[in-house]
Design an enzyme around this catalytic site. Structure first.
Site, PDB file in Angstrom:
ATOM      1  N   LYS A  92       0.806  -1.216   0.000  1.00 32.26           N
ATOM      2  CA  LYS A  92       0.000   0.000   0.000  1.00 32.26           C
ATOM      3  C   LYS A  92       0.846   1.276   0.000  1.00 32.26           C
ATOM      4  CE  LYS A  92      -4.167  -1.994   2.017  1.00 32.26           C
ATOM      5  NZ  LYS A  92      -5.168  -1.953   3.096  1.00 32.26           N
ATOM      6  N   SER A 278       1.821   5.138   2.437  1.00 38.70           N
ATOM      7  CA  SER A 278       0.631   5.988   2.362  1.00 38.70           C
ATOM      8  C   SER A 278       0.240   6.507   3.737  1.00 38.70           C
ATOM      9  CB  SER A 278      -0.535   5.221   1.730  1.00 38.70           C
ATOM     10  OG  SER A 278      -0.755   3.997   2.397  1.00 38.70           O
TER      11      SER A 278
END
Length: 708
Positions: A92, A278
């Site tokens: 991610k 992120s």
């Protein structure tokens, strides 16, 4: 974020006090030459006193991705194919800065994937079977993903029986595909030049790794075709006479000179990008580091150290040598949005079976906003026999993002959102049409749309309230960025006051989509449990046309900004909802811009503006298919469809205006293929553009980057 005490530069510094802690970026490298360049960069940044950098060594890009996800490193530059991998579970990661290519006069955040061959070799793109191929690396954009996506129809690949690599190994007579499992696919490493364990290595230990390596594979005569980027030939052959010995293979099975890459390429590919976590990703610090580094060591800035340069015999260390600099990527942009739907579709084509690919192209994925729309969409999907399937998001902006990513194909939008979608590259496909008194004899599907009237509605009993006395009153809006409920009234107010302080004009408001802590959300109620207050979907009781009018009817607000039809649909017994069933049309008035008030029957002479009809939007590459499917669906489930009302009705909702407005007679064809600007009209587009000068949205910022 971790703080650290920088190491002392030399033994001579031991007598000094320890320096104040500075924030540090741990840069991941994938080879010894990259690590050496990183250490030189580290030393240069220390001398500047800028954000500090330390260098982390891993064997290949995927190990760097893992290290960043595990907080053992902070940043690395990746090719688009690896940006995709980095964005997937469990990593991610997201792109935070893009390399810029081209020229200072015409910078670009993309490059071209090309197939390079030697002049005089007698074959075209559709004649590559049995040839020898040179690739930058497994999973990389120009060297693997793009060419394999294009060659897939020729590969004789039975997905259920073998991986893609097996089909490629049979297609080419021999190859060099660095990063491949050489034990499993020896044919794909046959041309590679590395010695021993380094053969087919995923770094410069394999001489044919990367762009320059793949081109060297072609130069040396090992391969017949090299899959690289457009600048590779220019970087390795500065003399035109040498470049003229090579050509490009074009998609139309012709050839072109290597400088004709804009007309002859396999695909346009997003720039290499710096990726980070992120969450807790040090984005600001990474950008500060890159900004300072490109300022001091960018193109033609320094002889002692070049950020976008490599020593003789090396290429593209840390960053591409052809890069001019960096551009910060807006926070709304994740890896999928950065790569775009066409690139992602190519990836999907390489991961799915032929049947899955066919099914994906055949169906239309509709994006539903919120749980009530999702419920109606699922009913539609079931009745359509899965010709329409559903994606869902909590906001309209997020649905637009799903369409941009290719995770959805279409949705129906208010004019304000059509503006946003258009800025993001989507196009109008079909428009809602209501009953018409002007063209009643024309077929609804062919009838021109007439727009609707945006109005300001108040209670008749609130006698002193006019357009000129709205300051400090309480207001009810359909949602932020919607036409009748926000763009038109707030645009008029901004023009009158000269102020962009939206939350200071009214004392309190319900404007779903605004900051929940602001005055603009003070009147919102959320759902029956008081949750999801001010969200821009049907969970908020006062969302949309009906919700904004309810906000007024229940004496929460003094004025509701809606469309003219809203009053008629919810008064005089037209609605069976408990809050609306006893409402009388005569108890409401419209505010006119000249300061007068009129009954709701006189909207033609007392409205704020004529607004463009809601319309379906899609990506340009899916627009024709979406149009075809929707016209068939409304023949089944439209107002006069053969399965409405018995099975399902597109233009009827359990609550109000789900997926489409309930007063829609049909979805009408648009003349030609209008852009969003042509559909909305110059006057409306200009008005919104002026309003957006006050405050843009994260999505508009993201799309400004993506469409540059």
């Amino acid at each position: 974020m971790k703080l650290f005490v920088p190491a002392l530069l030399s033994l001579g510094a031991l007598g000094l006090c320890l320096a104040a802690p500075r924030k540090n970026v741990r840069w991941c490298t994938i080879s010894q030459p990259e690590w050496f360049k990183c250490r030189r960069w580290q030393w240069r940044m220390k001398k500047l006193g800028a954000p500090s950098i330390t260098c982390v060594r891993r064997a290949f890009a995927l190990e760097c991705i893992r290290a960043i996800a595990e907080k053992k490193a902070d940043a690395v530059t990746l090719d688009g194919g690896m940006v995709f991998e980095a964005g997937r579970d469990p990593y991610k990661l997201r792109p935070v800065a893009a390399e810029i290519y081209g020229t200072k006069e015409s910078p670009q955040t993309h490059y071209y994937a090309v197939a390079v061959v030697k002049k005089g070799s007698n074959f075209q793109l559709d004649q590559l079977q049995g040839r020898k191929s040179c690739h930058t690396g497994l999973g990389r954009s120009a060297g693997w993903i793009i060419p394999m996506g294009i060659l897939r129809p020729y590969l004789s690949w039975t997905e259920s029986l073998e991986p893609l690599q097996g089909a490629v190994a049979k297609f080419f007579s021999a190859s060099c595909v660095p990063c491949i499992d050489r034990q499993a696919y020896p044919n794909l490493c046959q041309l590679c030049k590395g010695e021993g364990e380094n053969q087919c290595a995923c770094s410069s230990r394999e001489p044919y790794f990367g762009y320059s390596g793949a081109f060297k594979c072609l130069q040396d005569g090992a391969g017949d075709v090299a899959f690289v980027k457009e600048t590779t030939v220019f970087e390795n052959l500065p003399e035109k006479a040498d470049r003229d010995q090579y050509e490009l293979l074009c998609l139309n099975n012709s050839r072109a000179p290597v400088d004709a890459f804009k007309e002859c390429h396999l695909a346009q590919v997003p720039s290499h990008a710096v990726v980070a976590r992120s969450v807790d990703g040090k984005e600001d610090l990474i950008w500060k580091l890159l900004s300072k580094a490109q300022e001091k060591f960018g193109k033609n800035k320094s002889r002692s150290f070049q950020l976008f340069g490599s020593p003789p015999g090396q290429r593209d260390l840390l960053f591409k040598d052809s890069a001019l600099g960096f551009l910060r990527i807006p926070s709304k942009v994740d890896s999928a949005l950065y790569l775009g739907s066409r690139y992602l579709t190519t990836l999907k084509n390489l991961r799915e079976t032929a049947e899955e690919v066919k099914a994906r192209y055949t169906r239309v994925v509709w994006c539903a906003v919120g749980p009530e729309e999702q419920k109606k969409c699922q009913q539609w999907s079931q009745q359509s026999g899965q010709n329409v399937t559903c994606a869902t998001a909590s906001t309209t902006d997020d649905c637009i993002v799903l369409v941009l990513k290719g995770e959805a194909d279409a949705l129906n939008l208010d004019g304000g959102y059509i503006y946003t979608a258009g800025k993001c590259g989507l196009v109008p496909v079909l428009a809602e049409n209501r009953k018409s008194s002007k063209h009643s004899s024309l077929d609804c599907v062919l009838r021109p749309t007439e727009g609707y009237l945006a109005v300001a509605v108040v209670k008749k009993a609130n006698e002193g309230l006019t357009w000129n006395s709205l300051k400090d009153k309480k207001s009810c809006h359909t949602a932020v960025d919607r036409t009748a409920g926000w763009n038109i009234p707030m645009g008029l107010i901004v023009n009158q006051t000269g102020s962009c302080a939206f939350d200071e004009f009214f004392s309190q408001s319900c404007a779903p989509g605004a900051d929940p802590k602001s005055r603009l959300c003070a009147l919102c109620a959320g759902d029956d449990q008081g949750l999801d207050k001010c969200v821009p979907n049907s969970k908020e009781k006062y969302y949309g046309y009906t919700g904004a009018f309810r906000c007024l009817a229940e004496d929460v607000g003094d004025v509701a900004f809606v469309k003219n039809d809203t009053v008629w649909e919810n008064t005089n017994g037209e609605s069976t909802a408990d809050w609306a069933k006893n409402l009388n049309r005569e108890d409401f008035r419209l505010l006119c811009l000249d300061g007068t008030r009129k009954p709701v029957t006189e909207a033609q002479s007392c409205h704020l503006a004529v607004a463009p009809n809601h319309a379906v939007v899609s990506r340009s590459d899916r627009a024709a298919h979406v149009k075809q499917v929707l016209l068939h669906q409304q023949a089944l489930f439209g107002k006069n469809g053969k399965n409405c009302p018995d099975k399902f009705c597109l233009f009827k909702s359990e609550t109000k205006n789900l997926l489409f407005n309930d007063n829609t007679e049909c979805l009408a064809k648009l003349g030609g293929r209008p852009t969003y600007e042509e559909y909305l009209g110059t006057e409306y587009v200009t008005a919104i553009a002026n309003l957006k000068k006050c405050s843009t949205s994260p999505l508009l910022e993201a799309c400004a980057f993506l469409t540059r």
